[in-house]
Scaffold this motif. Structure first.
Motif, PDB file in Angstrom:
ATOM      1  N   VAL A  23      -3.750   4.345  -8.711  1.00 57.14           N
ATOM      2  CA  VAL A  23      -4.459   3.592  -7.732  1.00 57.14           C
ATOM      3  C   VAL A  23      -5.961   3.945  -7.553  1.00 57.14           C
ATOM      4  CG1 VAL A  23      -4.289   3.046  -5.122  1.00 57.14           C
ATOM      5  CG2 VAL A  23      -2.103   3.763  -6.440  1.00 57.14           C
ATOM      6  N   GLU A  24      -6.769   2.957  -8.072  1.00 55.70           N
ATOM      7  CA  GLU A  24      -8.275   3.442  -7.909  1.00 55.70           C
ATOM      8  C   GLU A  24      -8.709   2.683  -6.360  1.00 55.70           C
ATOM      9  OE1 GLU A  24     -10.463   1.702 -10.865  1.00 55.70           O
ATOM     10  OE2 GLU A  24      -9.099   2.339 -12.461  1.00 55.70           O
ATOM     11  N   PRO A  25      -9.421   3.803  -6.062  1.00 54.38           N
ATOM     12  CA  PRO A  25      -9.868   3.325  -4.607  1.00 54.38           C
ATOM     13  C   PRO A  25     -10.896   2.202  -4.732  1.00 54.38           C
ATOM     14  CG  PRO A  25     -10.914   5.310  -5.463  1.00 54.38           C
ATOM     15  CD  PRO A  25      -9.937   4.986  -6.434  1.00 54.38           C
ATOM     16  N   LYS A  26     -10.872   1.113  -3.542  1.00 56.68           N
ATOM     17  CA  LYS A  26     -11.681   0.032  -3.965  1.00 56.68           C
ATOM     18  C   LYS A  26     -13.050   0.356  -3.310  1.00 56.68           C
ATOM     19  CE  LYS A  26      -8.260  -3.696  -3.506  1.00 56.68           C
ATOM     20  NZ  LYS A  26      -7.746  -4.504  -2.566  1.00 56.68           N
ATOM     21  N   ILE A  27     -14.083  -0.179  -3.577  1.00 54.81           N
ATOM     22  CA  ILE A  27     -15.495   0.191  -3.213  1.00 54.81           C
ATOM     23  C   ILE A  27     -15.676  -1.055  -2.236  1.00 54.81           C
ATOM     24  CG2 ILE A  27     -17.915   0.721  -3.861  1.00 54.81           C
ATOM     25  CD1 ILE A  27     -16.647   1.826  -6.316  1.00 54.81           C
ATOM     26  N   HIS A  28     -15.860  -0.856  -1.010  1.00 51.75           N
ATOM     27  CA  HIS A  28     -16.323  -1.917  -0.102  1.00 51.75           C
ATOM     28  C   HIS A  28     -17.769  -1.730   0.242  1.00 51.75           C
ATOM     29  CE1 HIS A  28     -12.137  -3.098   0.660  1.00 51.75           C
ATOM     30  NE2 HIS A  28     -11.998  -1.870   0.586  1.00 51.75           N
ATOM     31  N   HIS A  69       0.874  -1.129  -0.236  1.00 49.28           N
ATOM     32  CA  HIS A  69       0.128  -0.004  -0.040  1.00 49.28           C
ATOM     33  C   HIS A  69       0.714   1.176  -0.197  1.00 49.28           C
ATOM     34  CE1 HIS A  69      -3.443   2.513   0.965  1.00 49.28           C
ATOM     35  NE2 HIS A  69      -2.936   2.986   1.979  1.00 49.28           N
TER      36      HIS A  69
END
Ligand SMILES: [Zn+2]
Length: 93
Positions: free
Chosen positions: A51-56, A40
């Protein structure tokens, strides 16, 4: 949710049920050298492509944990009480 201040529970170090004192959960300090943390840090410092943000998915509440201290060997373990909930644990003294 209420839990007694002293319960009888299984201790994996003594390999039997012992009396254990209950206290609120405290998170252990991590060294910051795990592979996920290093990867990270490399990604956000610019060594990897975009770096794409992950969608949780959003989760309802948290799993409530307590720390159990064995009376005979003194080792501390943690235990999850119940399922995901918004209520907090009250420890009865
Ligand atoms: Zn023990």
């Amino acid at each position: 949710m209420k839990i007694a201040g002293e319960i009888t529970a299984y201790c994996r170090f003594c390999n039997k049920h012992t009396k254990q004192s209950v206290r609120p959960y405290t998170k252990k300090q991590t060294s910051g050298l795990s592979i996920g943390t290093r990867r990270h840090n490399r990604a956000i410092s610019g060594y990897v492509g975009s770096v794409e943000p992950k969608i949780h998915p959003k989760k309802l509440g948290k799993k409530q944990k307590v720390m159990l201290k064995c009376a005979s060997c003194g080792k501390v373990t943690d235990r999850v009480i119940g399922m995901r909930t918004k209520k907090k644990i009250e420890i009865k003294r």
